[in-house]
Design a protein around this motif. Structure first.
Motif, PDB file in Angstrom:
ATOM      1  N   ASP A 185      12.359 -44.057 -34.224  1.00  0.00           N
ATOM      2  CA  ASP A 185      10.953 -43.873 -33.911  1.00  0.00           C
ATOM      3  C   ASP A 185      10.638 -43.157 -34.634  1.00  0.00           C
ATOM      4  O   ASP A 185      11.324 -41.711 -35.338  1.00  0.00           O
ATOM      5  CB  ASP A 185      10.920 -43.148 -32.804  1.00  0.00           C
ATOM      6  CG  ASP A 185      10.668 -44.277 -31.246  1.00  0.00           C
ATOM      7  OD1 ASP A 185      11.056 -45.551 -32.076  1.00  0.00           O
ATOM      8  OD2 ASP A 185      11.123 -43.935 -30.688  1.00  0.00           O
ATOM      9  N   GLY A 223      14.119 -45.539 -27.979  1.00  0.00           N
ATOM     10  CA  GLY A 223      13.789 -46.910 -28.086  1.00  0.00           C
ATOM     11  C   GLY A 223      13.531 -47.091 -26.555  1.00  0.00           C
ATOM     12  O   GLY A 223      14.370 -45.551 -25.876  1.00  0.00           O
ATOM     13  N   SER A 224      13.513 -48.237 -25.750  1.00  0.00           N
ATOM     14  CA  SER A 224      13.173 -47.818 -24.525  1.00  0.00           C
ATOM     15  C   SER A 224      14.145 -47.575 -23.838  1.00  0.00           C
ATOM     16  O   SER A 224      13.755 -46.971 -22.551  1.00  0.00           O
ATOM     17  CB  SER A 224      12.396 -49.287 -23.945  1.00  0.00           C
ATOM     18  OG  SER A 224      13.234 -50.130 -24.438  1.00  0.00           O
ATOM     19  N   THR A 227       5.585 -40.518 -25.987  1.00  0.00           N
ATOM     20  CA  THR A 227       6.489 -41.343 -26.270  1.00  0.00           C
ATOM     21  C   THR A 227       7.182 -41.307 -25.630  1.00  0.00           C
ATOM     22  O   THR A 227       8.173 -40.983 -25.404  1.00  0.00           O
ATOM     23  CB  THR A 227       7.043 -41.590 -28.026  1.00  0.00           C
ATOM     24  OG1 THR A 227       6.084 -42.005 -28.730  1.00  0.00           O
ATOM     25  CG2 THR A 227       8.142 -43.039 -28.712  1.00  0.00           C
TER      26      THR A 227
HETATM   27  P1  AMP Z   1       6.996 -46.589 -24.435  1.00  0.00           P
HETATM   28  O1  AMP Z   1       6.033 -45.183 -25.200  1.00  0.00           O
HETATM   29  O2  AMP Z   1       6.868 -46.071 -22.751  1.00  0.00           O
HETATM   30  O3  AMP Z   1       5.628 -47.785 -25.201  1.00  0.00           O
HETATM   31  O4  AMP Z   1       8.634 -46.373 -25.050  1.00  0.00           O
HETATM   32  C1  AMP Z   1       7.920 -46.410 -26.735  1.00  0.00           C
HETATM   33  C2  AMP Z   1       9.614 -46.762 -27.205  1.00  0.00           C
HETATM   34  O5  AMP Z   1       9.143 -48.209 -27.519  1.00  0.00           O
HETATM   35  C3  AMP Z   1       9.708 -46.501 -27.765  1.00  0.00           C
HETATM   36  O6  AMP Z   1      10.966 -45.522 -28.942  1.00  0.00           O
HETATM   37  C4  AMP Z   1       9.994 -47.781 -29.389  1.00  0.00           C
HETATM   38  O7  AMP Z   1      11.049 -47.772 -30.034  1.00  0.00           O
HETATM   39  C5  AMP Z   1      10.413 -48.852 -28.413  1.00  0.00           C
HETATM   40  N1  AMP Z   1       9.020 -50.143 -28.333  1.00  0.00           N
HETATM   41  C6  AMP Z   1       8.099 -49.945 -29.212  1.00  0.00           C
HETATM   42  N2  AMP Z   1       8.206 -51.315 -29.854  1.00  0.00           N
HETATM   43  C7  AMP Z   1       8.646 -52.194 -29.057  1.00  0.00           C
HETATM   44  C8  AMP Z   1       9.006 -53.771 -29.127  1.00  0.00           C
HETATM   45  N3  AMP Z   1       7.959 -54.194 -29.944  1.00  0.00           N
HETATM   46  N4  AMP Z   1      10.141 -53.831 -27.788  1.00  0.00           N
HETATM   47  C9  AMP Z   1      11.020 -53.378 -28.220  1.00  0.00           C
HETATM   48  N5  AMP Z   1      10.748 -51.941 -27.997  1.00  0.00           N
HETATM   49  C10 AMP Z   1       9.464 -50.755 -28.490  1.00  0.00           C
END
Ligand code: AMP
Length: 296
Positions: A16, A31-32, A233
């Motif tokens: 990220d 990443g999630s 994030t």
């Molecule tokens: P959140 O803040 O809970 O929305 O999660 C953020 C995380 O989701 C970040 O670390 C990103 O790498 C990941 N992320 C962002 N967009 C996507 C997507 N389209 N598919 C899967 N993971 C994503």
């Protein structure tokens, strides 16, 4: 952790690049499922399903090792690891996605080892078809929980509704829930989602706390007060990690307490960049934080 259920999670593992009013970080581990697994590993044994590229370094693998996170079902592929960039506005009320480079994620076909012992299955916010694929491949999960996001609701709203029908616990943030249901009465949205079949529905409202629906109850829980936000994030994934971690230890009998755990764990995530603060969190500190959370 002996009596706890194990957790098996699918989601993104990412690099990220993040800009917030408090600073900027480039290509940090995110990443999630990274946020989810580090959070839930406070409570129980966690395994991941996912994919990374050739740019995923030893020091990145070491993070999973340090938290005892099983990566047998994480594929190492030739391309580049999924990478995402996001920028928050002055008061964190808005986030713009600067780029999404799918890399190895584009051709991801989950390959699951399946030596897991009736785990709690967590489907992080990946494409609904991939979530369905994982549901069909995991043998006898103890229960299934899922999250989704605006991108998938935009592209495939009917599939996201189909997903709600297949899970025991469904989580979504307030804006996404409004987007999916087409109206903005959160209590009504919770009841509507519960009517699709899950036992528990949780709507996350960021600094406004969350709404939980289960059986005939709808309850609001506050966030942790006076947290200085540095980088939100991964808050949602850390929240899910705390909720499911608690449920892995205690079952479904106290969903409100589970949500309090999610709220407390997320408060550590948002108070530093990336996973910096989550790395130092322990269950006894989480328990202390929970005392500050109120049922509204
Ligand atoms: P959140 O803040 O809970 O929305 O999660 C953020 C995380 O989701 C970040 O670390 C990103 O790498 C990941 N992320 C962002 N967009 C996507 C997507 N389209 N598919 C899967 N993971 C994503």
């Amino acid at each position: 952790m002996n009596d706890s259920k194990d957790i098996l999670a699918v989601g993104s593992i990412a690099f990220d690049t993040i800009e917030t009013p408090k600073g900027r970080r480039e290509k940090i581990l995110g990443g999630s499922s990274t946020y989810f697994s580090v959070s839930s590993s406070l409570y129980t044994n966690v395994s991941l399903i996912g994919i990374v590229g050739k740019d995923f370094k030893r020091e990145n693998w070491d993070i999973f090792k340090k938290y005892n996170i099983n990566v047998d079902s994480v594929e190492k592929s030739d391309g580049l690891t999924f990478s995402w960039g996001g920028k928050y506005n002055h008061d964190f009320s808005k986030r713009d996605t600067l780029f999404t480079e799918l890399g190895v994620f584009e051709k991801f076909k989950p390959n699951i080892v399946n030596s897991y012992n009736q785990p709690i299955l967590y489907l992080g916010n990946i494409q609904p078809d991939l979530q369905f694929d994982v549901i069909s491949k995991v043998k006898k999960p103890h229960l299934i929980a899922a999250d989704s996001m605006n991108l998938w609701i935009d592209l495939f709203p009917e599939k996201v509704k189909e997903l709600i029908k297949k899970v025991d616990i469904f989580l979504l943030n307030d804006e996404e829930a409004i987007q999916l249901s087409g109206h903005n009465n959160l209590n009504k949205i919770v009841s509507e989602f519960l009517s699709y079949g899950p036992k528990i529905v949780i709507i996350k409202m960021g600094s406004k706390g969350s709404v939980i629906g289960f059986e005939n109850e709808i309850i609001r829980v506050s966030c942790v007060p006076n947290v200085e936000v540095v980088d939100p994030t991964g808050a949602g994934d850390s929240f899910a990690g705390g909720v499911l971690g608690y449920i892995a230890q205690h079952g479904l009998k106290n969903p409100v307490k589970a949500v309090m755990h999610g709220t407390a764990v997320a408060s550590f995530t948002v108070s530093a960049f990336g996973l910096e603060n989550l790395y130092n969190t322990q269950l006894n500190i989480v328990d202390e934080k929970i005392k500050e959370i109120k049922i509204l």
